[in-house]
Design a protein around this motif. Structure first.
Motif, mmCIF file in Angstrom:
data_model
loop_
_atom_site.group_PDB
_atom_site.id
_atom_site.type_symbol
_atom_site.label_atom_id
_atom_site.label_comp_id
_atom_site.label_asym_id
_atom_site.label_seq_id
_atom_site.Cartn_x
_atom_site.Cartn_y
_atom_site.Cartn_z
ATOM 1 N N UNK A 106 18.514 -63.343 -23.579
ATOM 2 C CA UNK A 106 19.713 -62.976 -22.827
ATOM 3 C C UNK A 106 20.836 -62.538 -23.760
ATOM 4 N N UNK A 107 20.989 -63.236 -24.889
ATOM 5 C CA UNK A 107 22.028 -62.859 -25.847
ATOM 6 C C UNK A 107 21.805 -61.437 -26.350
ATOM 7 N N UNK A 108 20.576 -61.110 -26.669
ATOM 8 C CA UNK A 108 20.282 -59.750 -27.116
ATOM 9 C C UNK A 108 20.556 -58.736 -26.008
ATOM 10 N N UNK A 109 20.138 -59.055 -24.797
ATOM 11 C CA UNK A 109 20.249 -58.111 -23.688
ATOM 12 C C UNK A 109 21.688 -57.836 -23.294
ATOM 13 N N UNK A 110 22.590 -58.784 -23.540
ATOM 14 C CA UNK A 110 23.976 -58.609 -23.110
ATOM 15 C C UNK A 110 24.856 -57.986 -24.192
ATOM 16 N N UNK A 111 24.269 -57.683 -25.348
ATOM 17 C CA UNK A 111 25.006 -57.069 -26.445
ATOM 18 C C UNK A 111 24.369 -55.725 -26.801
ATOM 19 N N UNK A 112 25.081 -54.892 -27.563
ATOM 20 C CA UNK A 112 24.470 -53.624 -28.018
ATOM 21 C C UNK A 112 23.219 -53.816 -28.865
ATOM 22 N N UNK A 113 23.062 -55.030 -29.421
ATOM 23 C CA UNK A 113 21.880 -55.273 -30.253
ATOM 24 C C UNK A 113 20.587 -55.171 -29.447
ATOM 25 N N UNK A 114 20.698 -55.338 -28.139
ATOM 26 C CA UNK A 114 19.511 -55.269 -27.293
ATOM 27 C C UNK A 114 18.858 -53.902 -27.289
ATOM 28 N N UNK B 101 15.293 -52.467 -33.445
ATOM 29 C CA UNK B 101 13.936 -52.082 -33.030
ATOM 30 C C UNK B 101 13.241 -53.251 -32.334
ATOM 31 N N UNK B 102 12.227 -52.918 -31.552
ATOM 32 C CA UNK B 102 11.559 -53.895 -30.692
ATOM 33 C C UNK B 102 10.929 -55.034 -31.487
ATOM 34 N N UNK B 103 10.341 -54.715 -32.638
ATOM 35 C CA UNK B 103 9.666 -55.738 -33.445
ATOM 36 C C UNK B 103 10.650 -56.812 -33.894
ATOM 37 N N UNK B 104 11.824 -56.393 -34.348
ATOM 38 C CA UNK B 104 12.803 -57.368 -34.817
ATOM 39 C C UNK B 104 13.417 -58.156 -33.647
ATOM 40 N N UNK B 105 13.589 -57.496 -32.511
ATOM 41 C CA UNK B 105 14.072 -58.223 -31.339
ATOM 42 C C UNK B 105 13.095 -59.321 -30.946
ATOM 43 N N UNK B 106 11.828 -59.007 -30.933
ATOM 44 C CA UNK B 106 10.809 -59.992 -30.575
ATOM 45 C C UNK B 106 10.764 -61.138 -31.579
ATOM 46 N N UNK B 107 11.002 -60.838 -32.838
ATOM 47 C CA UNK B 107 11.017 -61.886 -33.863
ATOM 48 C C UNK B 107 12.169 -62.853 -33.624
ATOM 49 N N UNK B 108 13.331 -62.324 -33.237
ATOM 50 C CA UNK B 108 14.486 -63.182 -32.938
ATOM 51 C C UNK B 108 14.188 -64.061 -31.731
ATOM 52 N N UNK B 109 13.612 -63.477 -30.698
ATOM 53 C CA UNK B 109 13.320 -64.225 -29.473
ATOM 54 C C UNK B 109 12.288 -65.316 -29.738
ATOM 55 N N UNK B 110 11.411 -65.091 -30.706
ATOM 56 C CA UNK B 110 10.292 -65.988 -30.940
ATOM 57 C C UNK B 110 10.592 -67.253 -31.713
ATOM 58 N N UNK B 111 11.781 -67.406 -32.276
ATOM 59 C CA UNK B 111 12.070 -68.617 -33.046
ATOM 60 C C UNK B 111 13.515 -69.055 -32.854
#
Length: 269
Positions: free
Chosen positions: A229-237, A241-251
């Motif tokens: 949710x934090x990623x999705x509500x900011x420009x970072x979402x 790139x998708x790989x780094x977003x998934x890495x953040x969500x995963x830990x």
């Protein structure tokens, strides 16, 4: 208080709508808001945050992760005891509701260009007047507000100056240069610094900066949905790139929250 976005004449209540002397009419939606954004003032079919972004922000903020930010903002507004105030770019209403609770005897107005956001905001506080409107064409009369709230939102300084009474003030909340620093370091190869006071160079004649303070704390997000949710509500979402977003969500994520508050007063008509 409210003016027609088309001709700028005063709006008055007629049953479940607002109308001006030239018969421009604006209905109140069943959710409770009033749409004061004419189609000719839209820059797209559905401007502002889309439903997914609105829901992500609502989820994250309702989780209390940014509660200290909202509580401090409401306390600063409460110190000035405005009778009429406006929240510019209210989003889904989390911060607006805190202001309204701190100022129960005041009249609050809140607007956003996103209809989806305002639909959700109506659920936050029934006493606030919720509007779909443009920040560049505020549908409020000149010299009508004692305070304006601007929270993570762009604003038109000339319009802010116009609607404030002399002696009124705008309280701005925005990120410091190290806000979400650790998150950004995980998402990007290069984390660019920026001047978190550059907005003060944009102040128009008749407005002066009177107070600044910062609030910093460490935020740990153990829940994957909260990180998403934090990623999705900011420009970072969408910037990262998708790989780094998934890495953040995963830990588990621990990052700095760093926010700057500025009081800016209107000194003349």
């Amino acid at each position: 208080m409210l003016i027609c976005p088309i001709c700028q004449s005063a709006l008055t209540a007629h049953e479940n709508s607002l109308r001006c002397i030239y018969q421009h009419s604006f209905d109140r939606a069943r959710q409770g808001y009033i749409n004061l954004l004419p189609v000719q003032h839209k820059n797209s079919r559905a401007p502002g945050d889309n439903p997914a972004m609105v829901q992500a922000r609502r989820n994250f903020l309702s989780g209390g992760h940014y509660a200290p930010l909202a509580e401090r903002f409401a306390a600063l507004m409460q110190e000035h005891q405005p009778q009429k105030w406006l929240d510019i770019g209210c989003g889904e209403g989390y911060y607006t509701a805190h202001i309204a609770e701190a100022l129960p005897d005041s009249q609050g107005y809140a607007l956003d260009i996103s209809r989806e956001a305002v639909k959700q905001a109506c659920k936050r506080n029934a006493q606030t007047t919720w509007l779909v409107a443009s920040m560049a064409r505020l549908p409020l009369a000149s010299n009508s507000c004692q305070a304006i709230a601007s929270i993570f939102s762009p604003l038109d300084w000339q319009e802010a100056h116009r609607v404030l009474v002399p002696g009124g003030a705008l309280l701005r909340m925005g990120p410091c240069s190290d806000h979400l620093q650790e998150l950004r370091e995980q998402l990007y190869d290069e984390v660019r610094s920026y001047d978190d006071s550059k907005h003060l160079q944009l102040l128009p004649e008749g407005m002066q900066h009177t107070h600044s303070e910062t609030l910093r704390f460490s935020l740990t997000l153990n829940d994957a949905q909260a990180r998403s949710d934090l990623l999705a509500m900011t420009p970072h979402g969408w910037r990262a790139n998708a790989e780094r977003r998934e890495a953040v969500i995963g830990q588990t994520l621990t990052t700095t929250v760093a926010i700057r508050y500025d009081w800016i007063e209107k000194t003349e008509i």
